[in-house]
Design a protein around this motif. Sequence first.
Motif, PDB file in Angstrom:
ATOM      1  N   PHE A  84       0.831  -1.210   0.000  1.00 20.98           N
ATOM      2  CA  PHE A  84       0.000   0.000   0.000  1.00 20.98           C
ATOM      3  C   PHE A  84       0.865   1.259   0.000  1.00 20.98           C
ATOM      4  N   ILE A  85       1.936   1.271   0.799  1.00 23.91           N
ATOM      5  CA  ILE A  85       2.805   2.443   0.854  1.00 23.91           C
ATOM      6  C   ILE A  85       3.559   2.617  -0.464  1.00 23.91           C
ATOM      7  N   LEU A  86       3.998   1.522  -1.074  1.00 29.18           N
ATOM      8  CA  LEU A  86       4.615   1.622  -2.406  1.00 29.18           C
ATOM      9  C   LEU A  86       3.642   2.228  -3.397  1.00 29.18           C
ATOM     10  N   PHE A  87       2.409   1.766  -3.339  1.00 25.29           N
ATOM     11  CA  PHE A  87       1.372   2.268  -4.233  1.00 25.29           C
ATOM     12  C   PHE A  87       1.131   3.759  -3.999  1.00 25.29           C
ATOM     13  N   TYR A  88       1.024   4.130  -2.734  1.00 23.49           N
ATOM     14  CA  TYR A  88       0.797   5.536  -2.391  1.00 23.49           C
ATOM     15  C   TYR A  88       1.998   6.396  -2.767  1.00 23.49           C
ATOM     16  N   MET A  89       3.200   5.883  -2.532  1.00 24.48           N
ATOM     17  CA  MET A  89       4.408   6.642  -2.831  1.00 24.48           C
ATOM     18  C   MET A  89       4.526   6.907  -4.330  1.00 24.48           C
ATOM     19  N   TYR A 476     -10.919  19.288   3.289  1.00 23.80           N
ATOM     20  CA  TYR A 476     -10.108  18.172   3.757  1.00 23.80           C
ATOM     21  C   TYR A 476     -10.929  16.916   4.021  1.00 23.80           C
ATOM     22  N   GLY A 477     -12.242  17.015   3.894  1.00 24.51           N
ATOM     23  CA  GLY A 477     -13.088  15.852   4.163  1.00 24.51           C
ATOM     24  C   GLY A 477     -12.866  14.702   3.204  1.00 24.51           C
ATOM     25  N   GLN A 478     -12.422  15.008   1.976  1.00 20.41           N
ATOM     26  CA  GLN A 478     -12.213  13.950   0.994  1.00 20.41           C
ATOM     27  C   GLN A 478     -11.063  13.032   1.383  1.00 20.41           C
ATOM     28  N   MET A 479     -10.136  13.529   2.203  1.00 22.20           N
ATOM     29  CA  MET A 479      -8.980  12.733   2.613  1.00 22.20           C
ATOM     30  C   MET A 479      -9.378  11.607   3.548  1.00 22.20           C
ATOM     31  N   THR A 480     -10.561  11.670   4.125  1.00 17.93           N
ATOM     32  CA  THR A 480     -10.982  10.612   5.046  1.00 17.93           C
ATOM     33  C   THR A 480     -11.113   9.269   4.331  1.00 17.93           C
ATOM     34  N   VAL A 481     -11.456   9.281   3.059  1.00 18.89           N
ATOM     35  CA  VAL A 481     -11.574   8.029   2.304  1.00 18.89           C
ATOM     36  C   VAL A 481     -10.213   7.354   2.185  1.00 18.89           C
ATOM     37  N   PHE A 482      -9.157   8.155   1.967  1.00 21.13           N
ATOM     38  CA  PHE A 482      -7.810   7.593   1.890  1.00 21.13           C
ATOM     39  C   PHE A 482      -7.433   6.900   3.198  1.00 21.13           C
ATOM     40  N   GLN A 485      -9.085   3.591   3.425  1.00 27.70           N
ATOM     41  CA  GLN A 485      -8.409   2.582   2.614  1.00 27.70           C
ATOM     42  C   GLN A 485      -7.116   2.129   3.279  1.00 27.70           C
ATOM     43  N   CYS A 486      -6.418   3.059   3.902  1.00 29.63           N
ATOM     44  CA  CYS A 486      -5.215   2.727   4.658  1.00 29.63           C
ATOM     45  C   CYS A 486      -5.560   1.749   5.787  1.00 29.63           C
ATOM     46  N   GLU A 487      -6.664   2.004   6.446  1.00 30.87           N
ATOM     47  CA  GLU A 487      -7.109   1.137   7.536  1.00 30.87           C
ATOM     48  C   GLU A 487      -7.524  -0.234   7.021  1.00 30.87           C
ATOM     49  N   LEU A 488      -8.210  -0.275   5.865  1.00 30.29           N
ATOM     50  CA  LEU A 488      -8.659  -1.550   5.307  1.00 30.29           C
ATOM     51  C   LEU A 488      -7.496  -2.461   4.926  1.00 30.29           C
ATOM     52  N   THR A 489      -6.364  -1.874   4.558  1.00 26.51           N
ATOM     53  CA  THR A 489      -5.195  -2.678   4.196  1.00 26.51           C
ATOM     54  C   THR A 489      -4.288  -2.954   5.391  1.00 26.51           C
ATOM     55  N   GLY A 490      -4.674  -2.513   6.581  1.00 24.43           N
ATOM     56  CA  GLY A 490      -3.899  -2.786   7.777  1.00 24.43           C
ATOM     57  C   GLY A 490      -2.598  -2.013   7.852  1.00 24.43           C
ATOM     58  N   ARG A 492      -0.294   1.149   9.123  1.00 20.13           N
ATOM     59  CA  ARG A 492      -0.187   2.181  10.156  1.00 20.13           C
ATOM     60  C   ARG A 492      -0.118   3.560   9.518  1.00 20.13           C
ATOM     61  N   PHE A 493      -0.801   4.501  10.137  1.00 19.32           N
ATOM     62  CA  PHE A 493      -0.832   5.857   9.596  1.00 19.32           C
ATOM     63  C   PHE A 493       0.541   6.512   9.618  1.00 19.32           C
ATOM     64  N   THR A 494       1.388   6.120  10.559  1.00 18.43           N
ATOM     65  CA  THR A 494       2.735   6.709  10.608  1.00 18.43           C
ATOM     66  C   THR A 494       3.523   6.412   9.344  1.00 18.43           C
ATOM     67  N   SER A 495       3.194   5.321   8.669  1.00 15.78           N
ATOM     68  CA  SER A 495       3.882   4.992   7.421  1.00 15.78           C
ATOM     69  C   SER A 495       3.642   6.060   6.368  1.00 15.78           C
ATOM     70  N   VAL A 496       2.420   6.568   6.308  1.00 16.80           N
ATOM     71  CA  VAL A 496       2.074   7.598   5.329  1.00 16.80           C
ATOM     72  C   VAL A 496       2.837   8.885   5.610  1.00 16.80           C
ATOM     73  N   TRP A 497       2.920   9.265   6.875  1.00 18.34           N
ATOM     74  CA  TRP A 497       3.577  10.526   7.228  1.00 18.34           C
ATOM     75  C   TRP A 497       5.082  10.450   6.996  1.00 18.34           C
TER      76      TRP A 497
END
Length: 664
Positions: A84-89, A476-482, A485-490, A492-497
Motif C-alpha cells: 500500500f505504501i509503495l502504491f501511495y508513494m 479536507y473531508g475527501q482525505m478521510t476516504v484515503f 483505505q489505509c485502515e482496510l489494508t492494515g 499504520r498511519f505513521t507509514s504515510v507521514w
Amino acid sequence: MKLDRELEQFRSIMEVPSTFQEGFRWSSLLGAIFVSLVMVPGSIYMGLLAGTAEIGAAAQWVTVILFIEIAKRAHRTLNRSEIFILFYMAAAAMGMPFSGLLWNQFFINSDAAAAAGIAEQLPRWYAPPPDSPSYGMRTFFHADWLPVIGMVIFGTFFGQLANLVLGYGLFRVVSDVEKLPFPLAPIGAQGILAMAEDMEEHQRRTAESSWRWRVFSIGGALGLAFGSVYLLLPTLTGALTGTPVQIFPIPFSDFTQQTGRFLPAVATGLSWDFGHLITGMVMPFFGMLGSFIGLIVTVVLNPILYERGVLKSWKFGADTVETLFKNNMDFYFSFSIGVAIAIAIAGIFAVVRSVRDVRRQRREPHGVSAVKPDRGDIPTWVVILVYFIVVVSYISVSLALLRWHHGGWTRGIRNIGIILVFLGFFYTPLISYVTARLEGMVGQVVEIPMIREAALILSGYRGVACWFLPLPIANYGQMTVFYRQCELTGTRFTSVWKTNFFLYPIILLSSIFFMNFIWGLDKVPSAAYPYAQRIWELTAANQTIMFSATLGEYSRFEQAFRWLYLAVGAGFGSVLFFIMRSLGAPVLLTYGVVRGLNQTMPHSVIPQFIGALIGRFYFQKRLGLKWRQYIPVVAAGFACGMGLITTVGVGITFLNKAVIKLPF
C-alpha cells in the motif's frame, strides 16, 4: 447508518483487519526515484497529447510489480502495508507540483487573457510579465520564475501538511467516534489485495486466493492491446514521420457541427477511450444512470432554451468547444451555481439529520474516540495546532504578496485579510466536516459553490492578484476516504507521514526538471499536443469570466452572471432532490441526476453508461457479488497496461527529439 442496497453491496467487499503493520521501508524510496525518472515525463507528455491519466496509474502498478518481483528473488515477502505504501508513494511521486507552470506560461500569453484585459495585471508570483525573455528561451530556470517557483514550494508543503493532518483528524471523528461505514472506500483498496494475495499464494503454493492476480492480468492485457492502437500508434507515427496516424480520434470525435441542424446548442461527440467503459463498470450503476439522465435533460433542454432566446450566442457551425463556452456565458454559468447550491443544501441537510439521529439514539458515547491499537494515531492537540499554523501562514503570506504587488497597504488588502480569516477559521472546518460525514455515509462530496469567488468580489478589492493568492480554503473531508483505505489494508498511519517527509524533495526536483524539459522540446500548446491545443483555450476563456469580476468595470462575469438563472438552478435542483428522495430513489441516482443538470457532455458519459449496462445486466447477473470484487481489479490492470504501452511510445518520442541532426 441506513444505506441503500447498492451502497451496502460496496461496503461488504472488505472488512477492517484486527492488526496494523508498518509499511514504510527505506528501500521504498527507490520506487519513488524510479517513478520520478521514468514515469513523470511520460505522464506530462500524455496529458498534453491526449489528456489521459492512465500513465499515472501505470506508475503505481509498475512500481509495485517491480518491487514484488525483486522481493520474490530475494526470498522476501512484502505485506499488504508495504504494498500500500509503495502504491501511495508512486502516486505521490506523480503529483507534479510544478505542472501548473506550463499552464501559467500559456495563460499569460493567451488570447483569452489579452481579450479580457488581465494579461498585464497578472502578479509576478503567478508568471513573469509577457515581455520576459524566459518565454523566448522556453525555460523555467530563469530569475523571472523564482517568485513563481517559491510560491509552488510554499503551497505544496503547507497543502500536503494540512491535507494529511486535518484529513486524519476528520477521519478520527467520523470513523472512530461516529462509526460511519464509508461504503465506496473498498473500491480503491481492491487492487492492493491483488498484489498481496499473489505474494501470499507464492508462499502457500495454493491457487485458492490467487484470483485477483489473474483478473489483474486480464485487465493489463486489455490495456496493452487497446493502448497500442489508441495511444502508441499516433505517438510513434507522430515522432517518426511528423504526421500522427489516429484510428480513434483524440481526444474525441466532434459531431456538433453536423447535429446542429436538428439539435441546436447541443454539444455532441464521442470519446473512443475504452477506459470509459471500464469506468462505467467500476462505478455504482445508479450514479452512471444519473449522469446519463442528466445528458438526456441537456439534449432536450438546450434546443428549447435556444428557441426561447436564452442561448442566444450559439450559431450553426460551432464546434463542441465553442458551443460549451457560449452556452456557459448565456445560461449555464449561473444555472450551474444554483444547481451546486442545491446539492450543497441537500448534503448539509443529510448530515444535520444524521447527527441528530445519532445523538437521539445514543448508540455510542458521543465524543469518545475508540482508538485501535498499533494504528499509529496522534494526539488531537497536534491536529489543532497544525491547522492553526497552516491558516496563519496562508494569511500572512497572502497579505505580504498583496503589499508587494501594490507597493503598500490599501483598504482592499485589509478587506482581503478579513475574508482570509473567515475562510480559514470558519468556512474550511465547516465544509470539511460536512464532506467527511457525507463521504462516510454515501461516498459523496459536498461543495458550497462560489464561496471563494463571492468573498473576493464582495471584498471590494480591485485587480486580479487576489485570485492567485494561497487562500486558506480547502475541503479536507475527501482525505478521510484515503485513511479508510489505509485502515482496510492494515497500514499504520505513521507509514504515510514518514513517506511524505522523505518524498517531498524528490517530487519537487523531478517535477520542475521535466516540466522544463517538455517545454524545451516544443511550444505548449502546439500541434504536437492536440488535447492541450484544443481544450486549453476553452479553459482559459472560462477562467477569465471569473477573473474579470474584480476589475471594477463591465466584465465577462457581469455578462455571464444572472441572479434569475441562479435561482432557477437552485430551485429546480432542490425540488428534484425532494421528489426523488420522496420516491425512494437510490442515493447515487439522486446525486447523479442533479449533477447532470449542468450541461452534461456526451463524449464520455455515453461509453460510461454503456459500460454500466454491460456490468449490471450481464456480468453481475453471471457472477453476482464477485463481480463487484473483480471489476476494480480489472480496472487497475487496464490502467497499468495502458500506461505501460504509452510509456514505450513516450520514450521513443523523447529519444527521437533528443537526436541532434548533423548538417551533413
